[in-house]
Design a protein around this motif. Structure first.
Motif, PDB file in Angstrom:
ATOM      1  N   TRP A   1      -1.166  -7.086  -0.550  1.00 31.64           N
ATOM      2  CA  TRP A   1      -2.623  -7.102  -0.685  1.00 31.64           C
ATOM      3  C   TRP A   1      -2.980  -7.686  -2.042  1.00 31.64           C
ATOM      4  O   TRP A   1      -2.422  -7.285  -3.070  1.00 31.64           O
ATOM      5  CB  TRP A   1      -3.180  -5.696  -0.591  1.00 31.64           C
ATOM      6  N   THR A   2      -3.910  -8.621  -2.056  1.00 28.75           N
ATOM      7  CA  THR A   2      -4.359  -9.217  -3.311  1.00 28.75           C
ATOM      8  C   THR A   2      -5.665  -8.570  -3.759  1.00 28.75           C
ATOM      9  O   THR A   2      -6.430  -8.049  -2.932  1.00 28.75           O
ATOM     10  CB  THR A   2      -4.559 -10.733  -3.142  1.00 28.75           C
TER      11      THR A   2
ATOM     12  N   THR B   1      -9.166   4.421   0.748  1.00 30.52           N
ATOM     13  CA  THR B   1      -9.536   3.157   1.378  1.00 30.52           C
ATOM     14  C   THR B   1      -9.018   2.015   0.507  1.00 30.52           C
ATOM     15  O   THR B   1      -8.603   2.224  -0.648  1.00 30.52           O
ATOM     16  CB  THR B   1     -11.059   3.017   1.511  1.00 30.52           C
ATOM     17  N   ARG B   2      -9.086   0.804   1.046  1.00 28.78           N
ATOM     18  CA  ARG B   2      -8.616  -0.342   0.258  1.00 28.78           C
ATOM     19  C   ARG B   2      -9.464  -0.529  -0.989  1.00 28.78           C
ATOM     20  O   ARG B   2      -8.947  -0.952  -2.031  1.00 28.78           O
ATOM     21  CB  ARG B   2      -8.620  -1.605   1.112  1.00 28.78           C
ATOM     22  N   ALA B   3     -10.728  -0.191  -0.916  1.00 28.35           N
ATOM     23  CA  ALA B   3     -11.604  -0.316  -2.086  1.00 28.35           C
ATOM     24  C   ALA B   3     -11.106   0.539  -3.245  1.00 28.35           C
ATOM     25  O   ALA B   3     -11.321   0.206  -4.424  1.00 28.35           O
ATOM     26  CB  ALA B   3     -13.029   0.064  -1.716  1.00 28.35           C
ATOM     27  N   ASP B   4     -10.434   1.639  -2.925  1.00 30.73           N
ATOM     28  CA  ASP B   4      -9.903   2.511  -3.975  1.00 30.73           C
ATOM     29  C   ASP B   4      -8.704   1.898  -4.680  1.00 30.73           C
ATOM     30  O   ASP B   4      -8.241   2.431  -5.700  1.00 30.73           O
ATOM     31  CB  ASP B   4      -9.485   3.861  -3.376  1.00 30.73           C
ATOM     32  N   CYS B   5      -8.190   0.792  -4.140  1.00 30.65           N
ATOM     33  CA  CYS B   5      -6.997   0.166  -4.716  1.00 30.65           C
ATOM     34  C   CYS B   5      -7.324  -0.840  -5.808  1.00 30.65           C
ATOM     35  O   CYS B   5      -6.423  -1.528  -6.315  1.00 30.65           O
ATOM     36  CB  CYS B   5      -6.180  -0.522  -3.618  1.00 30.65           C
ATOM     37  N   VAL B   6      -8.591  -0.951  -6.165  1.00 33.60           N
ATOM     38  CA  VAL B   6      -8.974  -1.805  -7.291  1.00 33.60           C
ATOM     39  C   VAL B   6      -8.689  -1.032  -8.568  1.00 33.60           C
ATOM     40  O   VAL B   6      -9.286   0.017  -8.821  1.00 33.60           O
ATOM     41  CB  VAL B   6     -10.455  -2.190  -7.215  1.00 33.60           C
ATOM     42  N   LEU B   7      -7.758  -1.546  -9.342  1.00 30.27           N
ATOM     43  CA  LEU B   7      -7.332  -0.830 -10.536  1.00 30.27           C
ATOM     44  C   LEU B   7      -8.382  -0.879 -11.639  1.00 30.27           C
ATOM     45  O   LEU B   7      -9.045  -1.895 -11.858  1.00 30.27           O
ATOM     46  CB  LEU B   7      -6.022  -1.425 -11.065  1.00 30.27           C
ATOM     47  N   ARG B   8      -8.497   0.232 -12.336  1.00 29.71           N
ATOM     48  CA  ARG B   8      -9.320   0.314 -13.532  1.00 29.71           C
ATOM     49  C   ARG B   8      -8.423   0.096 -14.742  1.00 29.71           C
ATOM     50  O   ARG B   8      -7.203   0.182 -14.640  1.00 29.71           O
ATOM     51  CB  ARG B   8      -9.993   1.684 -13.599  1.00 29.71           C
TER      52      ARG B   8
ATOM     53  N   GLY C   1       8.572   1.139  -0.436  1.00 26.09           N
ATOM     54  CA  GLY C   1       7.870   0.255  -1.357  1.00 26.09           C
ATOM     55  C   GLY C   1       8.227   0.512  -2.800  1.00 26.09           C
ATOM     56  O   GLY C   1       8.357  -0.424  -3.598  1.00 26.09           O
ATOM     57  N   GLY C   2       8.412   1.785  -3.143  1.00 29.73           N
ATOM     58  CA  GLY C   2       8.797   2.108  -4.509  1.00 29.73           C
ATOM     59  C   GLY C   2      10.162   1.563  -4.856  1.00 29.73           C
ATOM     60  O   GLY C   2      10.377   1.027  -5.945  1.00 29.73           O
ATOM     61  N   ASN C   3      11.099   1.651  -3.927  1.00 26.24           N
ATOM     62  CA  ASN C   3      12.442   1.134  -4.161  1.00 26.24           C
ATOM     63  C   ASN C   3      12.423  -0.374  -4.336  1.00 26.24           C
ATOM     64  O   ASN C   3      13.122  -0.922  -5.196  1.00 26.24           O
ATOM     65  CB  ASN C   3      13.361   1.539  -3.007  1.00 26.24           C
ATOM     66  N   LEU C   4      11.609  -1.058  -3.535  1.00 28.74           N
ATOM     67  CA  LEU C   4      11.509  -2.513  -3.655  1.00 28.74           C
ATOM     68  C   LEU C   4      10.808  -2.907  -4.956  1.00 28.74           C
ATOM     69  O   LEU C   4      11.253  -3.816  -5.669  1.00 28.74           O
ATOM     70  CB  LEU C   4      10.744  -3.081  -2.464  1.00 28.74           C
ATOM     71  N   ALA C   5       9.707  -2.220  -5.274  1.00 25.24           N
ATOM     72  CA  ALA C   5       8.913  -2.598  -6.440  1.00 25.24           C
ATOM     73  C   ALA C   5       9.618  -2.285  -7.753  1.00 25.24           C
ATOM     74  O   ALA C   5       9.407  -2.981  -8.750  1.00 25.24           O
ATOM     75  CB  ALA C   5       7.553  -1.901  -6.396  1.00 25.24           C
TER      76      ALA C   5
ATOM     77  N   ALA D   1       1.570 -10.015  -8.742  1.00 26.26           N
ATOM     78  CA  ALA D   1       0.614 -10.231  -9.815  1.00 26.26           C
ATOM     79  C   ALA D   1      -0.109  -8.921 -10.130  1.00 26.26           C
ATOM     80  O   ALA D   1      -0.121  -7.996  -9.306  1.00 26.26           O
ATOM     81  CB  ALA D   1      -0.393 -11.314  -9.415  1.00 26.26           C
ATOM     82  N   PRO D   2      -0.714  -8.794 -11.302  1.00 24.21           N
ATOM     83  CA  PRO D   2      -1.452  -7.570 -11.635  1.00 24.21           C
ATOM     84  C   PRO D   2      -2.487  -7.237 -10.565  1.00 24.21           C
ATOM     85  O   PRO D   2      -3.238  -8.111 -10.122  1.00 24.21           O
ATOM     86  CB  PRO D   2      -2.119  -7.933 -12.965  1.00 24.21           C
ATOM     87  N   GLY D   3      -2.514  -6.000 -10.135  1.00 23.57           N
ATOM     88  CA  GLY D   3      -3.487  -5.552  -9.146  1.00 23.57           C
ATOM     89  C   GLY D   3      -3.057  -5.748  -7.711  1.00 23.57           C
ATOM     90  O   GLY D   3      -3.753  -5.289  -6.795  1.00 23.57           O
ATOM     91  N   GLU D   4      -1.931  -6.418  -7.479  1.00 20.98           N
ATOM     92  CA  GLU D   4      -1.459  -6.603  -6.113  1.00 20.98           C
ATOM     93  C   GLU D   4      -0.731  -5.352  -5.619  1.00 20.98           C
ATOM     94  O   GLU D   4      -0.080  -4.640  -6.388  1.00 20.98           O
ATOM     95  CB  GLU D   4      -0.548  -7.820  -6.006  1.00 20.98           C
ATOM     96  N   VAL D   5      -0.842  -5.110  -4.299  1.00 22.27           N
ATOM     97  CA  VAL D   5      -0.244  -3.928  -3.681  1.00 22.27           C
ATOM     98  C   VAL D   5       0.734  -4.366  -2.599  1.00 22.27           C
ATOM     99  O   VAL D   5       0.391  -5.174  -1.739  1.00 22.27           O
ATOM    100  CB  VAL D   5      -1.326  -3.032  -3.032  1.00 22.27           C
TER     101      VAL D   5
END
Length: 281
Positions: free
Chosen positions: A147-148, A13-20, A121-125, A171-175
């Protein structure tokens, strides 16, 4: 292979995308087998578990998820645009701009196994100068949906997403969630040109382009550290712009091509692309 990390979390889920602390996002992961894990990264968050639809197309345009594999892009949207670049008079069609998709995927010289895992996305990032997804989506005037960390989202033109070799405007944490190609663009003619030192070598210069109401749009990648685009109305204008790129931006150089060779090849390919798109002499 020992990736020298402690944890891998699969995002559902999107909640899982919050980095630790110490975590970084993972797309296809193919780059991890060719480069060391960045310093300080101790865990990965696998985005492929989110189950995003690889791509969809309708009246509003084309949407390609960041986790769409290159193989899915090639056999999906790539097939909508026909086989390869459209040359000469082209039959009208709603998706003819996608005729360069397969050539852009092929420019990466990937094995079928890697293409089934590596992602758009990997190629772009990764933002490598030879990353052909940059030239593809910049030519198609695509916008990246990001996603911010606060739960919101923002958009940035793909042409502005990559700001340097290995540098992206995230920015850090953005997807990177997806890229969107506007519907009207899909029916426009496109063009592809590429040069490398060897037939299967890494791209050293790449030019993509498309027709538009503003005139032919020419995008240069591979020979520069970040994409550069111009609506070129004639060849003189294109030459002046390429002179500016060389003097103010500078040509990229590594073992895959010298500055002088890349500059010369880019100029030749750009003029060929403009000629194909019907630019004035």
């Amino acid at each position: 292979m020992d990736l020298d990390i402690d944890t891998v979390r699969i995002a559902r889920t999107r909640a899982d995308c919050v980095l630790r602390p110490g975590e970084a996002f993972l797309g296809g992961g193919t780059s991890l087998y060719s480069e060391p894990v960045p310093a300080g990264v101790t865990g990965l968050v696998d985005l492929t578990g989110l189950g995003w639809e690889p791509w969809s197309v309708d009246g509003s345009g084309l949407r390609v998820s960041a986790t769409c594999t290159l193989a899915e892009l090639e056999v999906g949207p790539g097939s909508l645009g026909g086989a390869g670049t459209l040359r000469g008079p082209a039959s009208a069609g709603p998706y003819r701009a996608l005729g360069i998709v397969r050539e852009c995927v092929g420019a990466l010289s990937l094995s079928a196994k890697v293409a089934r895992v590596a992602t758009v996305g990997g190629n772009l990032a990764l933002a490598l100068p030879a990353g052909s997804m940059i030239g593809l989506f910049a030519a198609l005037d695509a916008r990246a949906v990001v996603w911010t960390p606060d739960g919101g989202s923002r958009e940035v033109a793909v042409a502005d997403l990559v700001t340097g070799a290995g540098v992206v405007a995230l920015a850090p944490g953005e997807v990177l969630r997806e890229v969107r190609v506007p519907g009207p663009v899909l029916g426009q003619r496109t063009v592809f040109r590429r040069a490398s030192l060897t037939p299967t070598g890494r791209t050293a210069a790449m030019v993509t382009g498309r027709e538009s109401k503003r005139g032919p749009r020419i995008v240069v990648t591979g020979s520069v550290s970040a994409p550069h685009a111009l609506y070129a109305h004639d060849h003189d204008m294109l030459d002046r712009w390429l002179d500016w790129v060389g003097s103010d931006v500078g040509w990229y150089e590594d073992t895959h091509g010298s500055v002088a060779w890349r500059a010369a090849m880019t100029r030749r390919l750009a003029h060929e692309a403009l000629e194909e798109l019907g630019g004035a002499a």
